[in-house]
Design a protein around this motif. Structure first.
Motif, mmCIF file in Angstrom:
data_model
loop_
_atom_site.group_PDB
_atom_site.id
_atom_site.type_symbol
_atom_site.label_atom_id
_atom_site.label_comp_id
_atom_site.label_asym_id
_atom_site.label_seq_id
_atom_site.Cartn_x
_atom_site.Cartn_y
_atom_site.Cartn_z
ATOM 1 N N TRP A 119 0.867 -1.178 0.000
ATOM 2 C CA TRP A 119 0.000 0.000 0.000
ATOM 3 C C TRP A 119 0.900 1.224 0.000
ATOM 4 N N VAL A 120 0.497 2.258 -0.707
ATOM 5 C CA VAL A 120 1.167 3.547 -0.634
ATOM 6 C C VAL A 120 0.105 4.588 -0.287
ATOM 7 N N LEU A 121 0.384 5.365 0.748
ATOM 8 C CA LEU A 121 -0.480 6.480 1.126
ATOM 9 C C LEU A 121 0.202 7.762 0.678
ATOM 10 N N GLY A 122 -0.479 8.530 -0.149
ATOM 11 C CA GLY A 122 0.043 9.820 -0.554
ATOM 12 C C GLY A 122 0.615 9.904 -1.951
ATOM 13 N N ALA A 123 0.519 8.821 -2.747
ATOM 14 C CA ALA A 123 1.033 8.860 -4.122
ATOM 15 C C ALA A 123 0.456 7.700 -4.921
ATOM 16 N N SER A 124 0.522 7.813 -6.243
ATOM 17 C CA SER A 124 0.052 6.767 -7.141
ATOM 18 C C SER A 124 1.183 5.799 -7.471
ATOM 19 N N MET A 125 0.854 4.507 -7.486
ATOM 20 C CA MET A 125 1.780 3.453 -7.888
ATOM 21 C C MET A 125 1.471 2.962 -9.296
#
Length: 172
Positions: A119-125
């Protein structure tokens, strides 16, 4: 800045709810709040929540062959204030809730299973390579708090309770 949460089999969900509190700052700018994604379709289960510059919330959830998109009306997320965003998915379709109120639905019943990304919070993967949080883009310019993943599709009343009490008081 962003936060990365390593993948776990516990996140391999055919149904569930993902929720987060956001403060987009002022001026309101487009940015991805939550992402679990990579370039291409892979085995499906890719997921993204974005706050758009017009105050709408958009969600993308993918199967192994296509993307399903869902957006709310404009002006639901106002600049420089805290808002709760929840996305539930499963047998009842995909649903977006903003501040405890259902704001959009889509009949798609797929989940986020098959996805081995962090999971990444604050940006697009969206452009990341499989298994990595690299090539990040569309950074969220505000604050993110109370990230919550639940292994079932929560009801509207349960989501409203989370909004009223906060994620730290969730009784599941």
């Amino acid at each position: 800045d962003y936060v990365e949460i390593p993948n776990s089999n516990d996140f391999d969900l055919s149904e569930g709810t993902v929720a987060v509190r956001v403060n987009p700052g002022d001026p309101l700018q487009s940015g991805v709040v939550v992402s679990r994604d990579h370039n291409g379709f892979g085995d499906g289960g890719h997921f993204r929540v974005k706050v758009d510059g017009d105050g709408s919330v958009s969600v993308r959830i993918q199967s192994d062959s296509g993307s399903k998109y869902l957006s709310t009306a404009n002006n639901l997320v106002e600049p420089d204030g805290w808002h709760h965003i929840a996305v539930s998915f499963g047998d009842e379709g995909v649903q977006i809730f903003v501040d405890g109120v259902q704001a959009a639905t889509n009949p798609y019943t797929g989940g986020i299973d098959g996805n081995d990304q962090p999971w990444v919070l604050g940006a697009s993967m969206e452009k990341s390579t499989e298994g990595a949080a690299d090539k990040l883009k569309d950074f969220f310019k505000g604050e993110v708090d109370e990230f919550l993943v639940v292994d079932r599709q929560m009801t509207a009343d349960e989501i409203a309770d989370v909004v009223a009490r906060g994620a730290s008081h969730v009784m599941l």
